[in-house]
Scaffold this motif. Sequence first.
Motif, mmCIF file in Angstrom:
data_model
loop_
_atom_site.group_PDB
_atom_site.id
_atom_site.type_symbol
_atom_site.label_atom_id
_atom_site.label_comp_id
_atom_site.label_asym_id
_atom_site.label_seq_id
_atom_site.Cartn_x
_atom_site.Cartn_y
_atom_site.Cartn_z
ATOM 1 N N THR A 117 44.647 41.494 23.239
ATOM 2 C CA THR A 117 44.386 42.830 23.775
ATOM 3 C C THR A 117 43.864 42.716 25.191
ATOM 4 N N TRP A 118 44.175 43.698 25.994
ATOM 5 C CA TRP A 118 43.577 43.811 27.314
ATOM 6 C C TRP A 118 42.825 45.129 27.286
ATOM 7 N N ILE A 119 41.527 45.020 27.058
ATOM 8 C CA ILE A 119 40.693 46.208 26.977
ATOM 9 C C ILE A 119 40.514 46.756 28.398
ATOM 10 N N GLU A 178 37.965 36.172 40.115
ATOM 11 C CA GLU A 178 36.812 35.291 39.904
ATOM 12 C C GLU A 178 36.861 34.699 38.498
ATOM 13 N N SER A 179 36.101 33.647 38.315
ATOM 14 C CA SER A 179 36.021 33.010 37.005
ATOM 15 C C SER A 179 35.500 34.016 35.968
ATOM 16 N N GLY A 180 36.151 34.059 34.815
ATOM 17 C CA GLY A 180 35.699 34.926 33.729
ATOM 18 C C GLY A 180 36.210 36.351 33.783
ATOM 19 N N THR A 181 37.065 36.670 34.745
ATOM 20 C CA THR A 181 37.543 38.056 34.856
ATOM 21 C C THR A 181 38.650 38.373 33.847
ATOM 22 N N GLY A 182 39.283 37.328 33.297
ATOM 23 C CA GLY A 182 40.319 37.583 32.283
ATOM 24 C C GLY A 182 41.712 37.121 32.692
ATOM 25 N N LYS A 183 41.792 36.155 33.607
ATOM 26 C CA LYS A 183 43.106 35.695 34.087
ATOM 27 C C LYS A 183 43.927 35.062 32.959
ATOM 28 N N GLN A 223 43.556 35.538 29.761
ATOM 29 C CA GLN A 223 43.861 36.604 28.807
ATOM 30 C C GLN A 223 45.073 37.401 29.284
ATOM 31 N N LEU A 235 34.409 47.068 26.667
ATOM 32 C CA LEU A 235 34.489 45.629 26.404
ATOM 33 C C LEU A 235 33.357 45.205 25.472
ATOM 34 N N HIS A 292 34.118 46.206 22.032
ATOM 35 C CA HIS A 292 35.209 45.357 21.535
ATOM 36 C C HIS A 292 34.664 43.999 21.072
ATOM 37 N N PHE A 293 33.833 43.377 21.919
ATOM 38 C CA PHE A 293 33.303 42.057 21.546
ATOM 39 C C PHE A 293 32.367 42.162 20.339
ATOM 40 N N VAL A 304 33.585 38.943 32.561
ATOM 41 C CA VAL A 304 33.765 39.296 31.143
ATOM 42 C C VAL A 304 33.285 38.165 30.225
ATOM 43 N N ARG A 305 33.471 36.924 30.675
ATOM 44 C CA ARG A 305 33.018 35.797 29.841
ATOM 45 C C ARG A 305 31.509 35.862 29.634
ATOM 46 N N LYS A 343 30.634 38.614 27.159
ATOM 47 C CA LYS A 343 30.933 38.189 25.785
ATOM 48 C C LYS A 343 29.835 37.249 25.264
HETATM 49 N N1 LIG Z 1 40.387 42.929 29.441
HETATM 50 C C1 LIG Z 1 39.970 42.119 28.454
HETATM 51 N N2 LIG Z 1 40.053 42.514 27.160
HETATM 52 C C2 LIG Z 1 39.613 41.716 26.161
HETATM 53 N N3 LIG Z 1 39.079 40.494 26.346
HETATM 54 C C3 LIG Z 1 38.962 40.033 27.603
HETATM 55 C C4 LIG Z 1 39.415 40.815 28.720
HETATM 56 N N4 LIG Z 1 39.188 40.118 29.860
HETATM 57 C C5 LIG Z 1 38.630 38.945 29.486
HETATM 58 N N5 LIG Z 1 38.498 38.875 28.133
HETATM 59 C C6 LIG Z 1 37.881 37.755 27.370
HETATM 60 O O1 LIG Z 1 36.837 37.225 28.205
HETATM 61 C C7 LIG Z 1 36.803 35.807 28.194
HETATM 62 C C8 LIG Z 1 37.060 35.262 29.580
HETATM 63 O O2 LIG Z 1 38.400 35.569 29.977
HETATM 64 P P1 LIG Z 1 39.409 34.468 30.592
HETATM 65 O O3 LIG Z 1 40.778 35.019 30.496
HETATM 66 O O4 LIG Z 1 39.169 33.122 29.975
HETATM 67 O O5 LIG Z 1 38.900 34.476 32.120
HETATM 68 P P2 LIG Z 1 39.351 33.577 33.362
HETATM 69 O O6 LIG Z 1 40.608 32.837 32.963
HETATM 70 O O7 LIG Z 1 39.591 34.551 34.480
HETATM 71 O O8 LIG Z 1 38.199 32.657 33.658
HETATM 72 C C9 LIG Z 1 37.870 35.389 27.179
HETATM 73 O O9 LIG Z 1 37.232 35.216 25.929
HETATM 74 C C10 LIG Z 1 38.816 36.570 27.133
HETATM 75 O O10 LIG Z 1 39.468 36.655 25.904
#
Ligand SMILES: Nc1ncnc2c1ncn2[C@@H]1O[C@H](COP(=O)(O)OP(=O)(O)O)[C@@H](O)[C@H]1O
Length: 314
Positions: free
Chosen positions: A8-10, A38-43, A45, A190, A193-194, A226-227, A230
């Motif tokens: 999912t992409w919340i 940036e790190s943890g933004t959801g790339k 995902q 988010l 969701h978590f 986002v990391r 979570k």
């Molecule tokens: N939009 C989103 N919806 C749901 N989960 C997300 C979302 N963006 C990030 N996450 C979750 O947050 C955590 C960090 O995301 P991640 O893709 O690993 O970041 P990055 O690769 O940018 O460092 C993962 O557990 C990911 O599943």
Amino acid sequence: MSAPAGITWIAQSPASLRVLELAHKVADASTTVLITGESGTGKDQLARWIHGCGPRHDAPLLKIDCASLPSELVESELFGHEKGAFTGAVARKPGRLELADAGTIVLDEVAALAPGIQAKLLRVLEERKFERLGGNETLRMDARLIALTNTDLTKAVSEARFREDLYFRLNILSIVVPPLRDRRADIPVLAKHFLSRLGPVHGRPDATFSPAALRLLEAYDWPGNVRELKNAIEHALVFSQSPELGVENFPEIVRMSATHQTSGGPLRSLESLEREAIKATLEATHYKIGRAAEILGISRKTLLEKRKKFGLIE
Ligand SMILES: Nc1ncnc2c1ncn2[C@@H]1O[C@H](COP(=O)(O)OP(=O)(O)O)[C@@H](O)[C@H]1O
Ligand SMILES: [Mg+2]
């Protein structure tokens, strides 16, 4: 929009919805995609979402982390090798380009690729052809490439750390995932969701946030994006005894920033104060725009614009 199973992409903020819309548009194409954030933004995902949403979802998604593997290993993992190609190459080993078949290859932290591999990758992207290390047989690449980076690649290009021609090849379709602090409307969705995912894992399927805890999460700057959010929720689940997660259950760093903020410390941007004032007024007036605008001393038009900008839709 059909979401891929399990991924999912919340999204709630306009910025994040726009990311989703772009991802959906590029999912069907075979073109290389560059995801920056940036790190943890959801790339990661998002890369998985794109793979799962497109026609390649039945084929493998294979990832290589260019920053954490030594460069010789990145090269052999990517291209594969023949028996005897180097010391220790006791048998032929296919690389990810081969194993991914018609699937997707994710190159994480692409800026860290060594110059020699950048040159080889450029050729693969231009000709869709490559050889295993130590081999003569020319193989064809069918997979789609998704490159991820948390650094500004244009800067790496200007500093001659990254090939400009490769940058242009990668940057055909590009998606920028904004930091979480620039899309605060995503924080509550988010967080919920978590909580719904992690609550049951910790034997707390009914856990909720206290209103103050939610306000705390919305006000914090989340340098780890986002990391970090979570992880903070997992922390609170582990440390709380009651069904409601309170401010006191969150990591100290998150709570400390709130202390600075309420005492009027210097860590608060004017924009975040403005957002908070608008949010509180909208809630207090049950989203009556005329009344809220009057209290805030701004026009209806300005309020509507700001409401949109801050993602404060009822
Ligand atoms: N939009 C989103 N919806 C749901 N989960 C997300 C979302 N963006 C990030 N996450 C979750 O947050 C955590 C960090 O995301 P991640 O893709 O690993 O970041 P990055 O690769 O940018 O460092 C993962 O557990 C990911 O599943
Ligand atoms: Mg990642």
